[in-house]
Scaffold this active site. Sequence first.
Site, PDB file in Angstrom:
ATOM      1  N   GLU A   1     -13.029  66.670  15.812  1.00  7.18           N
ATOM      2  CA  GLU A   1     -11.713  67.196  16.163  1.00  7.18           C
ATOM      3  C   GLU A   1     -11.175  66.576  17.456  1.00  7.18           C
ATOM      4  OE1 GLU A   1     -11.228  71.384  15.845  1.00  7.18           O
ATOM      5  OE2 GLU A   1     -11.584  71.326  13.690  1.00  7.18           O
TER       6      GLU A   1
ATOM      7  N   CYS B   1     -20.690  69.496   5.540  1.00 12.04           N
ATOM      8  CA  CYS B   1     -19.569  70.036   6.306  1.00 12.04           C
ATOM      9  C   CYS B   1     -18.357  69.157   6.020  1.00 12.04           C
ATOM     10  CB  CYS B   1     -19.882  70.049   7.798  1.00 12.04           C
ATOM     11  SG  CYS B   1     -18.493  70.569   8.840  1.00 12.04           S
ATOM     12  N   THR B   2     -17.197  69.776   5.854  1.00 16.05           N
ATOM     13  CA  THR B   2     -16.008  69.006   5.491  1.00 16.05           C
ATOM     14  C   THR B   2     -15.466  68.165   6.645  1.00 16.05           C
ATOM     15  OG1 THR B   2     -14.713  71.029   5.899  1.00 16.05           O
ATOM     16  CG2 THR B   2     -15.244  70.483   3.602  1.00 16.05           C
ATOM     17  N   HIS B   3     -15.997  68.333   7.853  1.00 14.18           N
ATOM     18  CA  HIS B   3     -15.622  67.459   8.970  1.00 14.18           C
ATOM     19  C   HIS B   3     -16.369  66.122   8.914  1.00 14.18           C
ATOM     20  CE1 HIS B   3     -13.814  71.033  10.758  1.00 14.18           C
ATOM     21  NE2 HIS B   3     -13.372  70.310  11.768  1.00 14.18           N
TER      22      HIS B   3
ATOM     23  N   CYS C   1     -14.647  75.224   2.203  1.00 10.80           N
ATOM     24  CA  CYS C   1     -15.289  75.740   3.409  1.00 10.80           C
ATOM     25  C   CYS C   1     -16.744  76.024   3.070  1.00 10.80           C
ATOM     26  CB  CYS C   1     -14.588  77.021   3.865  1.00 10.80           C
ATOM     27  SG  CYS C   1     -15.397  77.896   5.222  1.00 10.80           S
TER      28      CYS C   1
ATOM     29  N   ASP D   1      -9.533  76.831   3.645  1.00  3.36           N
ATOM     30  CA  ASP D   1     -10.635  76.609   4.580  1.00  3.36           C
ATOM     31  C   ASP D   1     -10.391  77.480   5.795  1.00  3.36           C
ATOM     32  OD1 ASP D   1     -12.899  75.533   5.820  1.00  3.36           O
ATOM     33  OD2 ASP D   1     -11.791  73.862   6.676  1.00  3.36           O
ATOM     34  N   SER D   2     -11.417  77.634   6.611  1.00  2.71           N
ATOM     35  CA  SER D   2     -11.256  78.403   7.843  1.00  2.71           C
ATOM     36  C   SER D   2     -10.378  77.673   8.845  1.00  2.71           C
ATOM     37  CB  SER D   2     -12.627  78.685   8.469  1.00  2.71           C
ATOM     38  OG  SER D   2     -13.292  77.467   8.744  1.00  2.71           O
TER      39      SER D   2
ATOM     40  N   TYR E   1     -15.476  80.398  10.802  1.00  4.43           N
ATOM     41  CA  TYR E   1     -16.112  81.395   9.943  1.00  4.43           C
ATOM     42  C   TYR E   1     -17.624  81.413  10.167  1.00  4.43           C
ATOM     43  CZ  TYR E   1     -11.947  82.273   7.035  1.00  4.43           C
ATOM     44  OH  TYR E   1     -10.705  82.654   6.573  1.00  4.43           O
TER      45      TYR E   1
END
Length: 273
Positions: free
Chosen positions: A158, A190-192, A79, A16-17, A48
């Site tokens: 985050e 989105c992976t978040h 990603c 992932d980025s 990215y």
Amino acid sequence: MNPVTDFRQLAIGVFDSGLGGLSVVKELRKVLPHEDIIYFGDTARLPYGSKSPDTIRKFSKENTRFLLDRGVKIVVVACHSASSVALSDLEREFSLPIIGVLYPAASSAVKKTRNKKIGVIGTHLTIETGTYEKIIKSLDAQVEIIAKPAPLLVPLVEEGWVKNSITLQILKIYLEPLLKEKIDTLLLGCTHYPLLKPAIKKIIKDRVNLVDASLETAEATKKLLLEKNLLNPQKSQGKLKFYFSDLSPQLYLIARRFLGFELKEVIRASLSE
């Protein structure tokens, strides 16, 4: 890399980025507990989503080679930006199985929708490329997609503000227009975003199906390994190894939020090495 006589014993490679792909690692650990996993987060060059497609393709190829050099049997592109613009290039250039996060999530959303109205939230690049729309339309041309960028969600995750009242207010601003369009399925592009599922469920209640791209990608990876007879035969818990191109002061804290445990073995790695 030590020589391995059984190709099945090689690790699953994930890149992932940054750190969002750790949500995919978490789900892989659940569905494939006996698999070794090597993760590469390109934290020195994130995000990215603000890069050009050519740059994302270049970075994605470098990341894939990095994982190949460390011995992997499959590469998971965890990603959305890289999956949107680089997946087909990676599939052409490399001979091992490669899977992205878009198709598994899109396929699940199409299966779950009943009124054929699917909402998608993601970063600006993921939404603007329209890749999810193209994939969903290729699976069912009758589906209507209502896509909306939700750029504030990544920094909130985050920061650890997944239960904050401000985050809930922002989610309402992003989601209420989709709910007004009568969507019955919401794809988290989105992976978040999996870390925000409890807050999202407070807004959408039980009236909307939730599709987690990280979970769907893990399930699709398991299916692909089964099809290719690549499941690791070992009975013990798989090992984890983490590489990052930059180690920021907050990396360990953010990683713990995604994984639910402290990172033990972390290696700073330069792609030029």
